[in-house]
Design a protein around this motif. Structure first.
Motif, PDB file in Angstrom:
ATOM      1  N   GLU A 216       0.885  -1.173  -0.157  1.00 21.25           N
ATOM      2  CA  GLU A 216      -0.058  -0.120   0.552  1.00 21.25           C
ATOM      3  C   GLU A 216       1.004   1.708   0.068  1.00 21.25           C
ATOM      4  O   GLU A 216       1.387   1.320   0.816  1.00 21.25           O
ATOM      5  CB  GLU A 216      -1.148  -0.157   1.225  1.00 21.25           C
ATOM      6  N   LEU A 217       0.875   2.340  -1.071  1.00 23.85           N
ATOM      7  CA  LEU A 217       2.047   3.291  -1.155  1.00 23.85           C
ATOM      8  C   LEU A 217       1.246   4.528  -0.071  1.00 23.85           C
ATOM      9  O   LEU A 217      -0.171   4.701  -0.122  1.00 23.85           O
ATOM     10  CB  LEU A 217       1.378   3.538  -2.637  1.00 23.85           C
TER      11      LEU A 217
ATOM     12  N   TYR B  20       5.444   7.600  -7.269  1.00 26.35           N
ATOM     13  CA  TYR B  20       4.305   6.723  -6.778  1.00 26.35           C
ATOM     14  C   TYR B  20       4.016   5.577  -7.956  1.00 26.35           C
ATOM     15  O   TYR B  20       4.098   4.799  -8.147  1.00 26.35           O
ATOM     16  CB  TYR B  20       2.984   7.317  -6.297  1.00 26.35           C
ATOM     17  N   ALA B  21       4.529   6.760  -9.554  1.00 24.36           N
ATOM     18  CA  ALA B  21       4.400   5.722 -11.016  1.00 24.36           C
ATOM     19  C   ALA B  21       5.681   5.344 -10.663  1.00 24.36           C
ATOM     20  O   ALA B  21       4.716   3.362 -11.515  1.00 24.36           O
ATOM     21  CB  ALA B  21       3.992   7.084 -11.649  1.00 24.36           C
ATOM     22  N   ASP B  22       6.087   5.227 -10.586  1.00 24.83           N
ATOM     23  CA  ASP B  22       7.775   4.184 -10.853  1.00 24.83           C
ATOM     24  C   ASP B  22       7.940   3.280  -9.920  1.00 24.83           C
ATOM     25  O   ASP B  22       7.843   1.709  -9.944  1.00 24.83           O
ATOM     26  CB  ASP B  22       9.386   5.423 -10.158  1.00 24.83           C
ATOM     27  N   CYS B  23       6.904   3.399  -8.360  1.00 22.31           N
ATOM     28  CA  CYS B  23       7.214   2.257  -8.181  1.00 22.31           C
ATOM     29  C   CYS B  23       5.912   1.294  -7.908  1.00 22.31           C
ATOM     30  O   CYS B  23       6.199   0.169  -8.055  1.00 22.31           O
ATOM     31  CB  CYS B  23       6.626   2.679  -6.440  1.00 22.31           C
ATOM     32  N   ALA B  24       4.507   2.000  -8.517  1.00 26.56           N
ATOM     33  CA  ALA B  24       3.972   1.015  -9.223  1.00 26.56           C
ATOM     34  C   ALA B  24       4.638   0.738  -9.934  1.00 26.56           C
ATOM     35  O   ALA B  24       3.660  -1.099 -10.482  1.00 26.56           O
ATOM     36  CB  ALA B  24       2.527   1.792  -9.978  1.00 26.56           C
TER      37      ALA B  24
ATOM     38  N   GLY C 287       0.654  -6.771  -6.408  1.00 23.85           N
ATOM     39  CA  GLY C 287      -0.636  -6.004  -6.444  1.00 23.85           C
ATOM     40  C   GLY C 287      -0.211  -4.630  -5.212  1.00 23.85           C
ATOM     41  O   GLY C 287       0.863  -4.782  -4.863  1.00 23.85           O
ATOM     42  N   VAL C 288      -0.872  -3.294  -5.849  1.00 19.24           N
ATOM     43  CA  VAL C 288      -0.914  -2.129  -5.438  1.00 19.24           C
ATOM     44  C   VAL C 288      -1.851  -1.248  -5.420  1.00 19.24           C
ATOM     45  O   VAL C 288      -3.051  -1.281  -5.594  1.00 19.24           O
ATOM     46  CB  VAL C 288      -0.158  -1.776  -6.872  1.00 19.24           C
ATOM     47  N   ASN C 289      -1.702  -0.935  -3.555  1.00 24.41           N
ATOM     48  CA  ASN C 289      -2.506  -0.515  -3.541  1.00 24.41           C
ATOM     49  C   ASN C 289      -2.459   1.321  -2.608  1.00 24.41           C
ATOM     50  O   ASN C 289      -1.093   1.153  -2.659  1.00 24.41           O
ATOM     51  CB  ASN C 289      -3.558  -0.931  -1.962  1.00 24.41           C
TER      52      ASN C 289
ATOM     53  N   LEU D  47      -5.208  -1.158  -7.625  1.00 21.80           N
ATOM     54  CA  LEU D  47      -5.565  -2.018  -7.372  1.00 21.80           C
ATOM     55  C   LEU D  47      -7.379  -2.012  -6.541  1.00 21.80           C
ATOM     56  O   LEU D  47      -8.223  -2.025  -6.115  1.00 21.80           O
ATOM     57  CB  LEU D  47      -4.950  -3.531  -6.507  1.00 21.80           C
ATOM     58  N   GLU D  48      -6.747  -0.652  -5.524  1.00 21.61           N
ATOM     59  CA  GLU D  48      -7.728  -0.582  -4.168  1.00 21.61           C
ATOM     60  C   GLU D  48      -7.067   0.905  -3.617  1.00 21.61           C
ATOM     61  O   GLU D  48      -5.656   1.023  -3.152  1.00 21.61           O
ATOM     62  CB  GLU D  48      -7.348  -1.968  -3.116  1.00 21.61           C
ATOM     63  N   VAL D  49      -7.484   2.014  -3.131  1.00 21.09           N
ATOM     64  CA  VAL D  49      -7.380   2.910  -2.001  1.00 21.09           C
ATOM     65  C   VAL D  49      -8.541   2.497  -1.416  1.00 21.09           C
ATOM     66  O   VAL D  49      -9.433   2.279  -0.962  1.00 21.09           O
ATOM     67  CB  VAL D  49      -7.748   3.789  -3.031  1.00 21.09           C
ATOM     68  N   SER D  50      -7.310   3.007  -0.089  1.00 22.55           N
ATOM     69  CA  SER D  50      -8.076   2.924   0.931  1.00 22.55           C
ATOM     70  C   SER D  50      -8.227   4.823   1.257  1.00 22.55           C
ATOM     71  O   SER D  50      -7.936   5.046   2.060  1.00 22.55           O
ATOM     72  CB  SER D  50      -7.932   2.524   2.261  1.00 22.55           C
ATOM     73  N   ILE D  51      -9.645   5.163   1.682  1.00 18.22           N
ATOM     74  CA  ILE D  51     -10.258   5.669   1.916  1.00 18.22           C
ATOM     75  C   ILE D  51     -11.196   6.474   3.267  1.00 18.22           C
ATOM     76  O   ILE D  51     -12.052   6.034   3.046  1.00 18.22           O
ATOM     77  CB  ILE D  51     -10.559   7.183   0.578  1.00 18.22           C
TER      78      ILE D  51
END
Length: 237
Positions: A151-152, A172-176, A185-187, A208-212
Motif C-alpha cells: 500500500e503506497l 509513486y508511478a515508478d514504484c507501481a 499488487g498495488v494499493n 487495485l484498491e484505495v482506502s479512504i
C-alpha cells in the motif's frame, strides 16, 4: 476498475466522543456497501481510541465485500486478525502515540519480522499488504517479505498536489510500475480525496484498491455519504 474501500475509523471516533452507540459503526459499514463501496477498512489501535477490537469482531458478519484490517502487528493485533480472518490485513508500522500513520515500513531492516508475520497470515488464507513509502528499494524489499500487495503511503503526493506540483506523482508511478513487474499488487491510501483521486488513479499502473477515510467522511458532511461514494466511484472508473 480500482476498488474503493471506505475507512470507517472516523465514525467510531464520533461515536466514542459521546460514549454511546451513535453513529452505529456496524450499520454504517452496511450502508457504505449498500451505497457502492467495494470494501470496508478499519484500523484499530491499542488504546482503542476509535475502532475497538470488538468492532472488528462485530463487522465480520456484515462486511460482504472486502474486509481490510490495518494495524501494527503487535501480538494483540495478530491475534485479532487470526480470529476475524478478514479478506486482507495491511501492516502499518505506526507507533502507539501516533495520531495517524506517518511512515511506511523499512522492508529491508525489518525483513525477518515481516516474513514471519506475513507467513502466519498467509497460512490462514489472509491476503497481506504492507504500508510503504514510494521508494524503489523498499518495493524491492517488500517482494522478499512474501507479501501479496503493497500500500503506497500517499500523504506526500497529496500535499504536493495541493500546491500544484503534479510531478509529485512520479515516484509513486515508478514504484507501481516496479511492483507490477515484481508481481506485487498495488494499493494506496492516506490523504487521497475527491480533489486528487482521479489524477492519482490515472497515473498509477495497475492500482487495485484505495482506502479512504478522513477525506471521504469530511466531504460527506457537506455532500452526503451516498453521493460522495458515487463521486469516488466515478473518478475511479
Amino acid at each position: 476498475m480500482t476498488k474503493l474501500s471506505v475507512n470507517i475509523n472516523k465514525i467510531a471516533t464520533l461515536r466514542n466522543s459521546r460514549g454511546g452507540d451513535v453513529p452505529n459503526v456496524v450499520n454504517f459499514a452496511k450502508d457504505v456497501q449498500r451505497f457502492g463501496a467495494e470494501g470496508v477498512t478499519i484500523h484499530p489501535r491499542p488504546d482503542e481510541r476509535h475502532i475497538r477490537y470488538q468492532d472488528a469482531r462485530d463487522l465480520v458478519s456484515v462486511v460482504h465485500t472486502e474486509y481490510n484490517i490495518e494495524g501494527n502487528p503487535i501480538p494483540k493485533f495478530i491475534d485479532l486478525v487470526l480470529e476475524t480472518k478478514p479478506t486482507q490485513v495491511t501492516l502499518v508500522p505506526d507507533s502507539v502515540d501516533a495520531i495517524t500513520s506517518n511512515a511506511g515500513w523499512d522492508t529491508i531492516k525489518h525483513k525477518d519480522f515481516l516474513v514471519e508475520v506475513i507467513s502466519e497470515f498467509k497460512r490462514n488464507n489472509i491476503r497481506t499488504s504492507i504500508f510503504v513509502d514510494p521508494d524503489l528499494k523498499q518495493i524491492e524489499g517488500a517482494k522478499h517479505t512474501g507479501t501479496d500487495r503493497i500500500e503506497l503511503y500517499t500523504e506526500a503526493f497529496a500535499h504536493e498536489y495541493s500546491l500544484g506540483n503534479e510531478d509529485a506523482i512520479k515516484p509513486y508511478a515508478d514504484c507501481a510500475k516496479l511492483a507490477n513487474q515484481l508481481a506485487l499488487g498495488v494499493n494506496a491510501g492516506h490523504d487521497l480525496s475527491l480533489d486528487n483521486i482521479k489524477f492519482f488513479k490515472n497515473n498509477i499502473e495497475g492500482l487495485l484498491e484505495v482506502s479512504i477515510g478522513h477525506a471521504l467522511i469530511s466531504e460527506s458532511l457537506y455532500m452526503g455519504i451516498e453521493n460522495v461514494i458515487q463521486m469516488y466511484l466515478h473518478r475511479l472508473s
